[in-house]
Design a protein around this motif. Structure first.
Motif, short mmCIF file in Angstrom:
data_model
loop_
_atom_site.label_atom_id
_atom_site.label_comp_id
_atom_site.label_asym_id
_atom_site.label_seq_id
_atom_site.Cartn_x
_atom_site.Cartn_y
_atom_site.Cartn_z
N ASP A 190 26.71 -27.99 -15.51
CA ASP A 190 26.92 -29.44 -15.42
C ASP A 190 27.18 -30.02 -16.80
O ASP A 190 28.09 -30.83 -16.99
N CYS A 206 25.71 -35.56 -17.60
CA CYS A 206 25.62 -34.88 -16.31
C CYS A 206 25.28 -35.89 -15.23
O CYS A 206 25.24 -37.10 -15.49
N GLY A 260 23.15 -26.39 -13.15
CA GLY A 260 24.49 -26.67 -12.64
C GLY A 260 24.91 -25.80 -11.49
O GLY A 260 26.08 -25.83 -11.07
#
Length: 267
Positions: A190, A206, A260
């Motif tokens: 991310d 993010c 992520g």
């Protein structure tokens, strides 16, 4: 050059019209999220963001609010037509807003939560939307957040189902019965390529719940995306991530367990 940018999360509105707030959501709680205030992104900012990102970059309409509640949703989707577009929603207004969505985006993800008192409203809206959509875009999928009781009415819709683990309503930690997945590169995906713009134009590194603005890079009403993406503050945080010291990037990264990679629901 926006090196590494693969997706940008855009918050069209911070409002969420779900009849009963999700029990595990900190985004809509002024107690959990003191930075929360309600508003809608200026349409000119949407156009500006589109001009600044390369064709093919995924645009995910997702942050604290529900994008389906944005009054000019159809116009936004037309502006973003060169991009894969992801709409994440509670789904209670999908049928009502069907004409603004059908044929204009890539994917609609409808979040389904455990013991939702509004599930019949959600199911009725989904059925109506699917009937109007037929074989046309978008793809529609269900996102089961945690363990959904009596899933059969949802499964009977014949839609793909993805699972997501419950975690603390204050942020991405204390995952329920499962550890978050870590990619082999051991750097948050991310952070590397999926920033977020809130409805006021604030750019964050993010899409995590950021209750103190610790991941804030700047504002797109005052600077360009390229200047902030390649700026000294993000460069400093990037060096920390690449050195395996995300705790030195900022306090938000230090407390976050997410890398992520979406974490499936635990048993």
């Amino acid at each position: 050059m926006l090196s590494g940018l693969s997706q940008i999360n855009v918050e069209l509105t911070s409002r969420c019209s779900k009849k009963t707030a999700c029990f595990m959501c900190g985004h809509q709680s002024a107690v959990v999220n003191p930075l929360l205030n309600f508003g809608d992104m200026d349409f000119a900012l949407v156009e500006s963001i589109e001009r600044q990102i390369g064709a093919g970059v995924i645009v995910s309409l997702h942050k604290d609010g529900d994008p389906v509640d944005y009054e000019r949703l159809g116009d936004v989707l037309r502006v973003l037509k060169k991009h894969p577009i992801s709409v994440v929603t509670h789904g209670e207004r999908l049928n009502e807003k069907a004409a603004e969505i059908i044929g204009l985006c890539t994917t609609v993800t409808c979040s389904v939560i455990p013991n939702d008192p509004d599930r019949e409203i959600q199911l009725e809206s989904l059925r109506g939307f699917l009937a109007k959509k037929g074989a046309r875009a978008p793809m529609v999928q269900l996102k089961f957040v945690g363990i959904v009781q009596n899933p059969e009415p949802y499964l009977s819709l014949g839609l793909p189902v993805i699972g997501r683990a419950l975690h603390s309503k204050k942020g991405n930690w204390n995952y329920y019965k499962i550890d978050p997945i870590i990619p082999e590169v051991r750097v948050c995906l991310d952070f590397l390529g999926r920033p977020t713009v809130d409805w006021k134009g604030n750019l964050y590194n993010c899409n995590r719940l950021d209750v103190k603005g610790e991941g804030l890079l700047g504002n797109l009403n005052e600077s360009t995306l390229e200047a902030l993406w390649n700026g000294p503050e993000r460069a400093r945080m990037l060096r920390a991530h690449l050195a395996g010291r995300r705790q030195d990037a900022n306090p938000l990264c230090a407390s976050c367990q997410f890398y992520g990679v979406s974490t499936p629901s635990g048993g």
